[in-house]
Design a protein around this motif. Structure first.
Motif, PDB file in Angstrom:
ATOM      1  N   ALA A  93     -14.587  39.357-123.992  1.00 45.46           N
ATOM      2  CA  ALA A  93     -15.215  40.692-124.113  1.00 45.46           C
ATOM      3  C   ALA A  93     -16.643  40.676-123.587  1.00 45.46           C
ATOM      4  O   ALA A  93     -16.864  40.258-122.453  1.00 45.46           O
ATOM      5  CB  ALA A  93     -15.128  41.189-125.548  1.00 45.46           C
TER       6      ALA A  93
ATOM      7  N   ARG B 167      -3.572  42.567-118.708  1.00 47.36           N
ATOM      8  CA  ARG B 167      -4.381  43.343-117.767  1.00 47.36           C
ATOM      9  C   ARG B 167      -5.483  44.112-118.485  1.00 47.36           C
ATOM     10  O   ARG B 167      -6.617  44.155-118.047  1.00 47.36           O
ATOM     11  CB  ARG B 167      -3.493  44.334-117.014  1.00 47.36           C
ATOM     12  CG  ARG B 167      -2.456  43.658-116.127  1.00 47.36           C
ATOM     13  CD  ARG B 167      -1.407  44.648-115.627  1.00 47.36           C
ATOM     14  NE  ARG B 167      -0.349  43.958-114.923  1.00 47.36           N
ATOM     15  CZ  ARG B 167      -0.317  43.776-113.604  1.00 47.36           C
ATOM     16  NH1 ARG B 167      -1.255  44.262-112.847  1.00 47.36           N
ATOM     17  NH2 ARG B 167       0.661  43.125-113.037  1.00 47.36           N
ATOM     18  N   TYR B 168      -5.118  44.756-119.570  1.00 48.02           N
ATOM     19  CA  TYR B 168      -6.081  45.558-120.325  1.00 48.02           C
ATOM     20  C   TYR B 168      -5.501  45.842-121.693  1.00 48.02           C
ATOM     21  O   TYR B 168      -4.323  45.595-121.950  1.00 48.02           O
ATOM     22  CB  TYR B 168      -6.371  46.886-119.600  1.00 48.02           C
ATOM     23  CG  TYR B 168      -5.134  47.665-119.245  1.00 48.02           C
ATOM     24  CD1 TYR B 168      -4.519  48.491-120.194  1.00 48.02           C
ATOM     25  CD2 TYR B 168      -4.562  47.560-117.987  1.00 48.02           C
ATOM     26  CE1 TYR B 168      -3.371  49.183-119.875  1.00 48.02           C
ATOM     27  CE2 TYR B 168      -3.409  48.265-117.664  1.00 48.02           C
ATOM     28  CZ  TYR B 168      -2.818  49.066-118.619  1.00 48.02           C
ATOM     29  OH  TYR B 168      -1.669  49.760-118.315  1.00 48.02           O
ATOM     30  N   TYR B 169      -6.325  46.327-122.586  1.00 45.24           N
ATOM     31  CA  TYR B 169      -5.836  46.719-123.904  1.00 45.24           C
ATOM     32  C   TYR B 169      -6.643  47.905-124.395  1.00 45.24           C
ATOM     33  O   TYR B 169      -7.673  48.254-123.808  1.00 45.24           O
ATOM     34  CB  TYR B 169      -5.906  45.555-124.902  1.00 45.24           C
ATOM     35  CG  TYR B 169      -7.282  44.961-125.082  1.00 45.24           C
ATOM     36  CD1 TYR B 169      -8.137  45.436-126.073  1.00 45.24           C
ATOM     37  CD2 TYR B 169      -7.736  43.930-124.270  1.00 45.24           C
ATOM     38  CE1 TYR B 169      -9.402  44.882-126.235  1.00 45.24           C
ATOM     39  CE2 TYR B 169      -8.987  43.379-124.422  1.00 45.24           C
ATOM     40  CZ  TYR B 169      -9.819  43.860-125.418  1.00 45.24           C
ATOM     41  OH  TYR B 169     -11.074  43.319-125.568  1.00 45.24           O
TER      42      TYR B 169
ATOM     43  N   GLU C  39      -8.999  49.855-126.778  1.00 43.88           N
ATOM     44  CA  GLU C  39     -10.051  49.715-127.778  1.00 43.88           C
ATOM     45  C   GLU C  39     -10.235  51.071-128.431  1.00 43.88           C
ATOM     46  O   GLU C  39      -9.651  52.060-127.998  1.00 43.88           O
ATOM     47  CB  GLU C  39     -11.355  49.305-127.111  1.00 43.88           C
ATOM     48  CG  GLU C  39     -11.480  47.815-126.923  1.00 43.88           C
ATOM     49  CD  GLU C  39     -12.924  47.403-126.873  1.00 43.88           C
ATOM     50  OE1 GLU C  39     -13.232  46.342-127.420  1.00 43.88           O
ATOM     51  OE2 GLU C  39     -13.735  48.146-126.293  1.00 43.88           O
TER      52      GLU C  39
ATOM     53  N   ASP D  83     -12.434  53.290-128.179  1.00 39.15           N
ATOM     54  CA  ASP D  83     -12.899  54.391-127.331  1.00 39.15           C
ATOM     55  C   ASP D  83     -12.231  54.443-125.960  1.00 39.15           C
ATOM     56  O   ASP D  83     -12.687  55.140-125.068  1.00 39.15           O
ATOM     57  CB  ASP D  83     -14.425  54.303-127.165  1.00 39.15           C
ATOM     58  CG  ASP D  83     -14.836  52.960-126.572  1.00 39.15           C
ATOM     59  OD1 ASP D  83     -13.994  52.028-126.569  1.00 39.15           O
ATOM     60  OD2 ASP D  83     -15.979  52.842-126.104  1.00 39.15           O
ATOM     61  N   GLY D  84     -11.153  53.710-125.767  1.00 40.94           N
ATOM     62  CA  GLY D  84     -10.477  53.758-124.460  1.00 40.94           C
ATOM     63  C   GLY D  84      -9.860  52.413-124.121  1.00 40.94           C
ATOM     64  O   GLY D  84      -9.565  51.613-125.003  1.00 40.94           O
ATOM     65  N   LEU D  85      -9.663  52.167-122.833  1.00 39.28           N
ATOM     66  CA  LEU D  85      -9.063  50.913-122.397  1.00 39.28           C
ATOM     67  C   LEU D  85     -10.141  49.922-121.971  1.00 39.28           C
ATOM     68  O   LEU D  85     -11.187  50.308-121.450  1.00 39.28           O
ATOM     69  CB  LEU D  85      -8.112  51.171-121.232  1.00 39.28           C
ATOM     70  CG  LEU D  85      -6.884  52.039-121.536  1.00 39.28           C
ATOM     71  CD1 LEU D  85      -6.141  52.399-120.259  1.00 39.28           C
ATOM     72  CD2 LEU D  85      -5.945  51.333-122.504  1.00 39.28           C
ATOM     73  N   ALA D  86      -9.871  48.634-122.183  1.00 36.95           N
ATOM     74  CA  ALA D  86     -10.817  47.585-121.783  1.00 36.95           C
ATOM     75  C   ALA D  86     -10.075  46.513-120.995  1.00 36.95           C
ATOM     76  O   ALA D  86      -8.907  46.221-121.277  1.00 36.95           O
ATOM     77  CB  ALA D  86     -11.466  46.967-123.021  1.00 36.95           C
ATOM     78  N   LEU D  87     -10.747  45.922-120.024  1.00 38.01           N
ATOM     79  CA  LEU D  87     -10.162  44.839-119.239  1.00 38.01           C
ATOM     80  C   LEU D  87      -9.846  43.662-120.156  1.00 38.01           C
ATOM     81  O   LEU D  87     -10.669  43.272-120.989  1.00 38.01           O
ATOM     82  CB  LEU D  87     -11.139  44.373-118.157  1.00 38.01           C
ATOM     83  CG  LEU D  87     -11.388  45.337-116.998  1.00 38.01           C
ATOM     84  CD1 LEU D  87     -12.554  44.847-116.147  1.00 38.01           C
ATOM     85  CD2 LEU D  87     -10.139  45.494-116.146  1.00 38.01           C
TER      86      LEU D  87
END
Lengths: 245, 245
Positions: free
Chosen positions: A129, A159-161, A163, A165-169
């Motif tokens: 992170a 690829r991403y997940y 969080e 507030d949205g998607l994170a790499l």
């Protein structure tokens, strides 16, 4: 459900493996929130004749802290039921004589306490992170490029997940960055590695066709399970909601 | 020199294209240092019958500031002789109606002054260096994943480059991270894109076989030039010194 044999699956089903983030809870500040109905679903599975294990690519917390978080959200769960990449990686490192340079989240470091980290001869990355800084990535890159035979272990390859507030790499994106820079192929420890799924099956004493993997990731959960001969089922919570396939 | 026809190359040679970082200078704090002999080599080429252009994937400065830096190191060089990815990208963006979300170094921003950046429908990344933060990468990723047809432009596709104190990840590594996360293929603007090399040849009014590209990068300089039918020559300065092939 990608498999058309699904109606016949129930007869032979003896075990269920649950992904956690996006299936049981949504991550976010303060540990995240339980997905409605998931606490009861775990209770029902535990009360059934089916064996139950939890399989996560979570690498921001060691297993003890992670299980504590799930308990605080209301889940009936214990450390021995949870399979995560870090302990699997520690076993691989020790078995093959690797001393890692670690680029992982601080909360995961205790998992590697027993590993010799002097004079690194490989790199291990997890979902670091905000520790995925330019400086830290360059440092990991320099360790790799300085090795005669660079070896990179990636704790999962997502690829991403989602969080709060949205998607994170996810770690997989950074794995690809280092793979490209060093012209190498990383070894993924965790989902969708067949070795990882097999260790869960071994723990349950089941054959692949007797187990069902439930997750929100089409590649790492469903595809990974199907590659091992297991059934795979994709829930429509977690990242599914955010990106329509 | 990878091409065995090299001894015959001199007869038809009418133009030379020089890579800059690692050939003319080594980057580092305070603008870097000229590589011994390179200032004189540029002088000799300018005094010869050969045409001379400079071709860089530099994306930390706009061309004016970049040329000023080279002049301060002692090079006889002008903006019109320098080809870099940002102006090429601006042309592509305008031609195809793209409004970029930019993840580039602050010094490069003036190159994009004339481009509409409201309501982005693509992402452009350059060598953002310390601006490649976890937050900024997630932001670029979210723009891409939120588009119906995600389009990523990468200003060059280099793996790494030499900085004063060692090697640093180049934009190509971050391009691969976003490619993987979004399941797309980026469009590389700059070396080794054939379109980019062709624009330099057009400016000199030369055919590919009449030009020689000199650089320190086996893929982006030598390979890129050879793919266009030009000769390519790898110097043993710059990143060559740091990683033996």
């Amino acid at each position: 459900m990608a498999d058309t044999d699904w109606p016949g699956c129930g007869k032979s089903l003896k075990g269920v493996i649950l992904d956690m983030c996006g299936v049981l809870y949504d991550s976010g500040e303060g540990g995240g929130v339980a997905i409605p109905g998931s606490i009861e679903a775990v209770k029902k599975l535990k009360a059934s004749d089916l064996q139950l294990r939890f399989c996560t690519n979570e690498t921001q917390l060691n297993r003890e802290a992670f299980v504590d978080k799930l308990k605080s959200l209301g889940f009936d769960i214990s450390v021995s039921e949870v399979f995560s990449p870090a302990p699997a990686a520690v076993a691989v490192l020790k078995e093959r004589g690797f001393r890692p340079h670690l680029l992982v989240y601080d909360g995961l470091l205790p998992e590697f306490d027993s590993v010799d980290k002097t004079n690194p001869n490989c790199v291990v990355i997890g979902d670091a992170a905000e520790k995925f800084t330019y400086q830290n990535l360059n440092e990991a890159f320099r360790v790799l490029i300085g090795l005669e035979k660079p070896v990179l272990f990636s704790l999962g390859g997502g690829r991403y997940y989602k969080e709060g507030d949205g998607l994170a790499l996810d770690v997989g994106a950074y794995m690809k960055a280092l793979e490209y820079a060093c012209d190498l192929k990383a070894e993924v420890v965790g989902k969708p590695s067949p070795t990882f799924f097999q260790s869960v099956l071994n723990d349950m004493g089941l054959q692949p066709h007797e187990a069902l993997m439930i997750g929100d990731d089409l590649v790492n959960d469903v595809g990974g399970a199907q590659n091992c001969g297991m059934k795979g089922l994709q829930v429509r919570t977690g990242k599914y909601r955010w990106v329509m396939f």
